[in-house]
Design an enzyme around this catalytic site. Structure first.
Site, mmCIF file in Angstrom:
data_model
loop_
_atom_site.group_PDB
_atom_site.id
_atom_site.type_symbol
_atom_site.label_atom_id
_atom_site.label_comp_id
_atom_site.label_asym_id
_atom_site.label_seq_id
_atom_site.Cartn_x
_atom_site.Cartn_y
_atom_site.Cartn_z
ATOM 1 N N ASP A 70 42.760 43.981 53.002
ATOM 2 C CA ASP A 70 43.067 44.375 51.621
ATOM 3 C C ASP A 70 41.813 44.963 50.979
ATOM 4 O OD1 ASP A 70 44.231 44.768 49.141
ATOM 5 O OD2 ASP A 70 43.913 42.699 48.494
ATOM 6 N N ASN A 112 40.856 33.176 44.364
ATOM 7 C CA ASN A 112 42.230 32.729 44.586
ATOM 8 C C ASN A 112 42.540 32.515 46.062
ATOM 9 O OD1 ASN A 112 45.110 32.354 43.582
ATOM 10 N ND2 ASN A 112 45.381 34.000 45.088
ATOM 11 N N ASP A 212 38.394 38.044 40.181
ATOM 12 C CA ASP A 212 39.644 38.592 40.694
ATOM 13 C C ASP A 212 40.772 37.570 40.538
ATOM 14 O OD1 ASP A 212 40.964 40.751 42.320
ATOM 15 O OD2 ASP A 212 41.229 39.098 43.729
ATOM 16 N N GLU A 278 39.992 39.157 35.405
ATOM 17 C CA GLU A 278 41.155 39.987 35.690
ATOM 18 C C GLU A 278 42.358 39.066 35.586
ATOM 19 O OE1 GLU A 278 43.258 42.611 39.220
ATOM 20 O OE2 GLU A 278 42.449 40.614 39.589
#
Length: 552
Positions: A70, A112, A212, A278
């Site tokens: 990713d 995360n 993030d 974010e």
């Protein structure tokens, strides 16, 4: 450089409140070693471009060891440097050179999830069900007679189920790609390791962190896990149908205790380290992340998502300022980043256009006029830079780069393409390597071709083609940032009460007024000295459509 003396001491701990921060996507910025991937040495060699541009800081997207499942957000080691991008010494040289030039350095944190190649996850696979190693992640037994069904109906942001089964029969949670297993933030070992990471980079001279998926860490893992199907929707869309803070895995109230814990670490440094969240949540919830005892700032995505409409934008701006003020935080403004269609293309798409559907047509339905898109993008930039708070720029927007919408399927690398069964093209079109020169196999990005192909039109957008050219987009940004630094005064604005329809008109101080014509017809230009205009102004005192002017 004379307008920005370096201040890396505690004399200005609030430097970030009205800063301009430039996002660098390392793989696409500059390639020094010729392997097609941008790297830290390439970035360091090009830092003078950022200093000349006039930004206050650079935000560095992930440069950590990664499988690139990713784009680097699948992190194998959060305290390492991917060998394809450089070494630990290269990172140290980057920070030192940035500080020498008066630039702060912000790095991405990805709390995360990890990569599935992270040592912890590999240990969890080996250890088996019920092990302490699996408690660092979210493993569960499946449903069905033989556990063959996912534990819940939760959906991945990238498409499909958010659960993946392992050979011993258990399932693990991945809210993004399967290569990105979610961490269990109820686990104290996870929390302690991230405290170590925060201190590690802060000790290396990093000035701040971009967090993030800041709204995704805390999850309701009490049994039985809750399905979302009864709401008729899943994922982030379900936030609109649940009481605030009660979604099973997005924007839970418990996430804030994590950031209050982090704030103690940030404030132990001089100057304190800054952070920005974010968090794709409504404004009143976003303010919670921006509180002074938490991260201090959060991205305002309502502004990015707003159409080119004066009434809509005024409402978004006014709401953002009220929300930020209530949190004791500065507002944030952003038009482009590594996850969205570049605004030089997006802002001229007809209202209601689905960007994903548009990309599937290679940008042909509807067709986009590059000149009209650039004109609107330039006006939008001057509007954004006049607003109180901090502005985040995305690499290449200072060149006026459009979205590369016609990338062929065989070169796409975003996992969204495969996970959605080729129904969403993904984000590669905004990640195409930057053009620095008008010639060469990658227009100066590196000695050879880049990891994504650049269109021939990039030659005209190159830094070499624009530097020193009056009226170019690059020189517009340089001038705007230089003026902005001189004109900043407070964190408020005053709307002009009698502005014509379709016009955004406000003052930042007695000496700085910004006027944007978002309509289709020229409007009278208010009195005052024109300091800067996003487009040429015709004679007769009119302000053309899709134009912003700064007045003294």
């Amino acid at each position: 450089m004379a307008d920005r003396p370096p201040d890396l001491s505690s004399r200005n701990p609030d430097w970030w409140r009205q800063a301009v921060i430039y996002q660098v996507y390392p793989r696409s910025f500059a390639d020094a070693d010729g392997d097609g991937l941008g790297d830290l040495r390439g970035l360091t060699e090009r830092l003078t471009h950022l200093a000349a541009l006039g930004v206050d800081a650079l935000w560095l997207s992930p440069f950590y060891p990664s499988e690139l499942a990713d784009g680097g957000y699948d992190v194998i080691d959060p305290r390492g440097v991917d060998e394809r991008l450089g070494t630990s010494d290269d990172f140290g040289a980057l920070v030192a050179e940035a500080h020498r030039l008066g630039l702060k350095v912000v790095v991405d944190l990805v709390p995360n999830h990890t990569s599935h190649l992270h040592p912890w996850f590999q240990e969890a696979l080996r250890a088996g069900p019920g092990s302490a190693a699996r408690e660092r992640y979210v493993f569960r037994a499946g449903r069905g007679a033989r556990g063959e069904l996912p534990p819940t109906d939760w959906q991945s942001v990238f498409g499909g189920s958010a659960w993946r089964r392992v050979p011993d029969g258990e399932w693990y949670l991945h809210l993004f790609a399967p290569e990105q297993p979610d961490l269990n933030w109820d686990n104290e070992e996870v929390r302690a390791d991230f405290r170590t990471t925060l201190r590690f980079w802060s000790d290396r001279g990093v000035d701040g962190f971009r967090v993030d998926v800041a709204h995704g860490l805390a999850k309701d893992l009490n049994e039985p896990l809750r399905d979302l199907g009864a709401l008729g929707t899943t994922g982030e869309a379900a936030l609109r149908h649940l009481p605030p803070g009660s979604h099973p895995y997005w924007d839970r109230d418990e996430v804030h205790e994590i950031y209050r814990d982090w704030r103690k670490i940030f404030d132990a440094y001089r100057p304190p380290r800054m952070a920005v969240a974010e968090a794709w949540v409504p404004g009143e919830r976003r303010a919670l992340y921006a509180r002074p005892d938490e991260l201090g700032q959060a991205f305002n995505f309502e502004y990015l998502e707003a159409g080119w409409d004066a009434e809509e934008l005024r409402g978004v701006i006014a709401d953002a300022l009220v929300t930020a003020r209530a949190a004791g935080a500065p507002a944030t403004w952003v038009l482009s980043n590594h996850d969205v269609v570049r605004h030089a293309s997006r802002l001229v798409l007809p209202p209601g256009t689905d960007p994903d559907a548009w990309l599937l047509t290679h940008g042909t339905a509807p067709a986009v006029d590059p000149a009209a898109g650039l004109r609107r993008a330039r006006a939008a930039t001057l509007l954004m830079l006049a607003l109180p708070g901090s502005a985040y720029l995305y690499q290449g927007e200072e060149l006026g780069l459009p979205e590369v919408a016609d990338l062929p399927a065989e070169v796409l690398q975003d996992p969204i393409w495969e996970q959605t069964g080729h129904t969403r093209k993904g984000r590669d079109g905004c990640r195409v390597p930057l053009p620095w020169t008008t010639t060469g196999p990658s227009y100066g990005f590196g000695p050879g071709a880049g990891w994504l192909p650049q269109p021939p039109s990039f030659a005209a957008y190159a830094v070499e083609a624009q530097a020193g050219v009056e009226g170019s987009t690059l020189e517009l940004y340089r001038t705007a940032l230089r003026l902005r630094r001189k004109l900043l005064d407070g964190e408020t604005l005053t709307w002009t009460p009698d502005a014509p329809a379709g016009v955004l008109d406000f003052s930042r101080s007695a000496t700085w007024r910004s006027v944007t014509n978002l309509g289709t017809e020229p409007v009278p230009l208010p009195g005052g000295e024109v300091r800067l205009s996003s487009a040429p102004l015709p004679g007769g005192g009119g302000l053309p459509p899709d134009t912003t002017v700064w007045l003294a």
